[in-house]
Design a protein around this motif. Structure first.
Motif, PDB file in Angstrom:
ATOM      1  N   ASN A  14       0.850  -1.180   0.019  1.00 27.57           N
ATOM      2  CA  ASN A  14      -0.041   0.103  -0.004  1.00 27.57           C
ATOM      3  C   ASN A  14       0.988   1.299  -0.030  1.00 27.57           C
ATOM      4  O   ASN A  14       0.362   2.403  -0.280  1.00 27.57           O
ATOM      5  CB  ASN A  14      -0.958  -0.117   1.139  1.00 27.57           C
ATOM      6  CG  ASN A  14      -0.258  -0.153   2.541  1.00 27.57           C
ATOM      7  OD1 ASN A  14       0.563  -1.144   2.554  1.00 27.57           O
ATOM      8  ND2 ASN A  14      -0.452   0.610   3.492  1.00 27.57           N
ATOM      9  N   LEU A  15       2.215   1.127   0.349  1.00 25.49           N
ATOM     10  CA  LEU A  15       3.093   2.192   0.195  1.00 25.49           C
ATOM     11  C   LEU A  15       3.744   2.355  -1.110  1.00 25.49           C
ATOM     12  O   LEU A  15       4.825   3.189  -0.948  1.00 25.49           O
ATOM     13  CB  LEU A  15       4.252   1.942   1.511  1.00 25.49           C
ATOM     14  CG  LEU A  15       3.643   2.123   3.007  1.00 25.49           C
ATOM     15  CD1 LEU A  15       4.810   1.592   4.034  1.00 25.49           C
ATOM     16  CD2 LEU A  15       2.847   3.182   3.205  1.00 25.49           C
ATOM     17  N   LEU A  16       3.658   1.438  -1.970  1.00 25.16           N
ATOM     18  CA  LEU A  16       4.186   1.383  -3.321  1.00 25.16           C
ATOM     19  C   LEU A  16       4.270   2.838  -3.804  1.00 25.16           C
ATOM     20  O   LEU A  16       3.399   3.576  -3.865  1.00 25.16           O
ATOM     21  CB  LEU A  16       3.573   0.352  -4.248  1.00 25.16           C
ATOM     22  CG  LEU A  16       4.385   0.050  -5.445  1.00 25.16           C
ATOM     23  CD1 LEU A  16       5.856  -0.713  -5.251  1.00 25.16           C
ATOM     24  CD2 LEU A  16       3.342  -0.928  -6.324  1.00 25.16           C
ATOM     25  N   ARG A  19       7.737   5.455  -1.177  1.00 21.92           N
ATOM     26  CA  ARG A  19       8.961   5.580  -0.483  1.00 21.92           C
ATOM     27  C   ARG A  19       9.902   4.494  -1.281  1.00 21.92           C
ATOM     28  O   ARG A  19       9.383   3.625  -2.231  1.00 21.92           O
ATOM     29  CB  ARG A  19       8.940   4.855   0.974  1.00 21.92           C
ATOM     30  CG  ARG A  19       8.136   5.618   1.876  1.00 21.92           C
ATOM     31  CD  ARG A  19       8.286   5.428   3.368  1.00 21.92           C
ATOM     32  NE  ARG A  19       7.210   5.756   3.971  1.00 21.92           N
ATOM     33  CZ  ARG A  19       6.617   5.044   5.067  1.00 21.92           C
ATOM     34  NH1 ARG A  19       7.065   3.826   5.084  1.00 21.92           N
ATOM     35  NH2 ARG A  19       5.415   5.601   5.710  1.00 21.92           N
ATOM     36  N   GLU A  20      11.327   4.654  -1.263  1.00 23.07           N
ATOM     37  CA  GLU A  20      12.169   3.660  -1.860  1.00 23.07           C
ATOM     38  C   GLU A  20      11.975   3.817  -3.329  1.00 23.07           C
ATOM     39  O   GLU A  20      12.006   2.692  -4.184  1.00 23.07           O
ATOM     40  CB  GLU A  20      12.309   2.276  -1.208  1.00 23.07           C
ATOM     41  CG  GLU A  20      12.740   2.336   0.051  1.00 23.07           C
ATOM     42  CD  GLU A  20      13.132   1.150   0.556  1.00 23.07           C
ATOM     43  OE1 GLU A  20      12.312   0.291   0.915  1.00 23.07           O
ATOM     44  OE2 GLU A  20      14.532   0.782   0.711  1.00 23.07           O
ATOM     45  N   PRO A  21      11.559   4.816  -4.201  1.00 25.37           N
ATOM     46  CA  PRO A  21      11.419   4.907  -5.624  1.00 25.37           C
ATOM     47  C   PRO A  21      12.423   4.147  -6.181  1.00 25.37           C
ATOM     48  O   PRO A  21      12.308   3.788  -7.365  1.00 25.37           O
ATOM     49  CB  PRO A  21      11.227   6.073  -5.963  1.00 25.37           C
ATOM     50  CG  PRO A  21      11.860   7.067  -4.652  1.00 25.37           C
ATOM     51  CD  PRO A  21      11.779   6.234  -3.593  1.00 25.37           C
ATOM     52  N   GLY A  77       4.829  -9.618  -1.274  1.00 27.93           N
ATOM     53  CA  GLY A  77       5.830  -8.829  -0.519  1.00 27.93           C
ATOM     54  C   GLY A  77       6.483  -9.514   0.552  1.00 27.93           C
ATOM     55  O   GLY A  77       7.129 -10.802   0.154  1.00 27.93           O
ATOM     56  N   ALA A  78       6.910  -9.233   1.664  1.00 27.41           N
ATOM     57  CA  ALA A  78       7.544  -9.975   2.781  1.00 27.41           C
ATOM     58  C   ALA A  78       7.023 -11.404   2.674  1.00 27.41           C
ATOM     59  O   ALA A  78       7.973 -12.166   3.435  1.00 27.41           O
ATOM     60  CB  ALA A  78       7.911  -9.032   3.695  1.00 27.41           C
ATOM     61  N   PHE A  79       5.733 -11.455   2.939  1.00 34.77           N
ATOM     62  CA  PHE A  79       5.378 -12.944   3.009  1.00 34.77           C
ATOM     63  C   PHE A  79       5.938 -13.939   2.156  1.00 34.77           C
ATOM     64  O   PHE A  79       5.978 -15.232   2.254  1.00 34.77           O
ATOM     65  CB  PHE A  79       3.912 -12.953   3.290  1.00 34.77           C
ATOM     66  CG  PHE A  79       3.244 -12.086   4.160  1.00 34.77           C
ATOM     67  CD1 PHE A  79       1.888 -11.535   4.017  1.00 34.77           C
ATOM     68  CD2 PHE A  79       3.838 -12.144   5.517  1.00 34.77           C
ATOM     69  CE1 PHE A  79       1.261 -10.914   5.172  1.00 34.77           C
ATOM     70  CE2 PHE A  79       3.195 -11.695   6.483  1.00 34.77           C
ATOM     71  CZ  PHE A  79       1.942 -10.879   6.422  1.00 34.77           C
ATOM     72  N   THR A  80       6.467 -13.494   0.793  1.00 36.24           N
ATOM     73  CA  THR A  80       7.109 -14.251   0.023  1.00 36.24           C
ATOM     74  C   THR A  80       8.035 -15.327   0.529  1.00 36.24           C
ATOM     75  O   THR A  80       8.344 -16.678   0.414  1.00 36.24           O
ATOM     76  CB  THR A  80       7.817 -13.444  -1.154  1.00 36.24           C
ATOM     77  OG1 THR A  80       6.822 -12.570  -1.614  1.00 36.24           O
ATOM     78  CG2 THR A  80       8.420 -14.344  -2.233  1.00 36.24           C
ATOM     79  N   HIS A  81       8.702 -14.625   1.597  1.00 33.86           N
ATOM     80  CA  HIS A  81       9.955 -15.236   2.173  1.00 33.86           C
ATOM     81  C   HIS A  81       9.591 -16.069   3.623  1.00 33.86           C
ATOM     82  O   HIS A  81      10.494 -16.698   3.983  1.00 33.86           O
ATOM     83  CB  HIS A  81      11.140 -14.255   2.355  1.00 33.86           C
ATOM     84  CG  HIS A  81      11.173 -13.099   1.145  1.00 33.86           C
ATOM     85  ND1 HIS A  81      11.561 -13.564  -0.181  1.00 33.86           N
ATOM     86  CD2 HIS A  81      10.827 -12.100   1.100  1.00 33.86           C
ATOM     87  CE1 HIS A  81      11.578 -12.501  -1.001  1.00 33.86           C
ATOM     88  NE2 HIS A  81      11.038 -11.311  -0.100  1.00 33.86           N
ATOM     89  N   THR A  82       8.352 -16.062   3.812  1.00 32.36           N
ATOM     90  CA  THR A  82       8.095 -16.470   5.249  1.00 32.36           C
ATOM     91  C   THR A  82       6.886 -17.303   5.476  1.00 32.36           C
ATOM     92  O   THR A  82       6.822 -18.181   6.114  1.00 32.36           O
ATOM     93  CB  THR A  82       7.891 -15.263   6.151  1.00 32.36           C
ATOM     94  OG1 THR A  82       6.649 -14.389   5.818  1.00 32.36           O
ATOM     95  CG2 THR A  82       8.940 -14.011   6.465  1.00 32.36           C
ATOM     96  N   VAL A 102       7.852  -6.631  -7.806  1.00 31.46           N
ATOM     97  CA  VAL A 102       8.399  -5.335  -8.547  1.00 31.46           C
ATOM     98  C   VAL A 102       9.995  -5.253  -8.687  1.00 31.46           C
ATOM     99  O   VAL A 102      10.417  -4.929  -9.869  1.00 31.46           O
ATOM    100  CB  VAL A 102       7.801  -4.200  -7.685  1.00 31.46           C
ATOM    101  CG1 VAL A 102       8.579  -2.750  -8.322  1.00 31.46           C
ATOM    102  CG2 VAL A 102       6.272  -4.180  -7.880  1.00 31.46           C
ATOM    103  N   SER A 103      10.499  -5.482  -7.613  1.00 29.80           N
ATOM    104  CA  SER A 103      12.207  -5.657  -7.476  1.00 29.80           C
ATOM    105  C   SER A 103      12.661  -6.937  -8.023  1.00 29.80           C
ATOM    106  O   SER A 103      11.973  -8.028  -8.192  1.00 29.80           O
ATOM    107  CB  SER A 103      12.526  -5.137  -6.105  1.00 29.80           C
ATOM    108  OG  SER A 103      12.416  -6.417  -5.502  1.00 29.80           O
ATOM    109  N   ASN A 104      13.917  -6.954  -8.454  1.00 41.72           N
ATOM    110  CA  ASN A 104      14.515  -8.070  -8.927  1.00 41.72           C
ATOM    111  C   ASN A 104      15.085  -8.668  -7.410  1.00 41.72           C
ATOM    112  O   ASN A 104      16.303  -8.427  -7.022  1.00 41.72           O
ATOM    113  CB  ASN A 104      15.732  -7.913  -9.784  1.00 41.72           C
ATOM    114  CG  ASN A 104      16.528  -9.249 -10.121  1.00 41.72           C
ATOM    115  OD1 ASN A 104      16.165 -10.344  -9.535  1.00 41.72           O
ATOM    116  ND2 ASN A 104      17.457  -9.160 -10.808  1.00 41.72           N
TER     117      ASN A 104
END
Ligand SMILES: O=C(O)[C@]1(O)C=C(c2cccc(Sc3ccccc3)c2)[C@@H](O)[C@H](O)C1
Length: 151
Positions: A14-16, A19-21, A77-82, A102-104
């Motif tokens: 939701n913060l896409l 931040r961190e563009p 998101g972070a749940f990918t990894h957990t 979105v990121s590599n």
């Protein structure tokens, strides 16, 4: 028969765009969803978008999609990894899904290279920025079967 795709975005997405563009770009999630719906409509696909910061809410949404959608596009998101729970929910409902980032993730921290979902995904898209959502919709239009339950 129109296809229906569920687009799920996980925690912090939701913060896409805010931040961190340099990593995630400057497009907001709202704009990603708007564009996805326009693109999908041109392909006779209905897109339902869902975003949650809560693992259980995502599991509940996946379970509720059984028999209702032809495919799922998920950026966990972070749940990918957990999240074994999200993996189990996706396998449990038997709906084909595309995993998108979105990121590599393979060019970042080591721990981001493991996904609990990738080995079961129809496709994994990462590193294309928000274009990855466009690619995922295009893929879904061609490769995700029409579910008899959505007639
Ligand atoms: O690249 C992705 O799309 C990814 O799925 C997305 C992630 C993501 C999603 C939202 C936010 C953040 S970190 C952040 C937090 C606040 C503002 C901006 C970025 C990472 C990462 O957790 C994943 O490892 C990778």
């Amino acid at each position: 028969m129109a296809q229906k795709i569920l687009l799920i975005n996980g925690p912090n997405l939701n913060l896409l765009g805010t931040r961190e563009p340099q990593i995630y770009g400057s497009t907001t999630l709202n704009d990603v969803v708007k564009q996805a719906k326009i693109q999908a409509a041109e392909l006779s696909i209905q897109v339902e978008a869902f975003q949650s910061n809560h693992e259980g809410a995502i599991v509940d949404k996946i379970q509720a999609a059984r028999g209702e959608v032809d495919g799922i596009i998920i950026n966990p998101g972070a749940f990918t990894h957990t999240s074994v729970a999200i993996r189990d929910a996706l396998l449990g409902v038997g709906i084909p899904f595309v995993e998108i980032h979105v990121s590599n993730v393979h060019a970042r921290e080591q721990w981001r290279r493991h996904s609990y979902l990738s080995d079961k995904a129809q496709a994994v898209i990462c590193g294309l920025g928000v274009f990855g959502y466009t690619a995922a919709i295009e893929f879904a239009a061609k490769h995700m079967k029409v579910n008899a339950g959505t007639s």
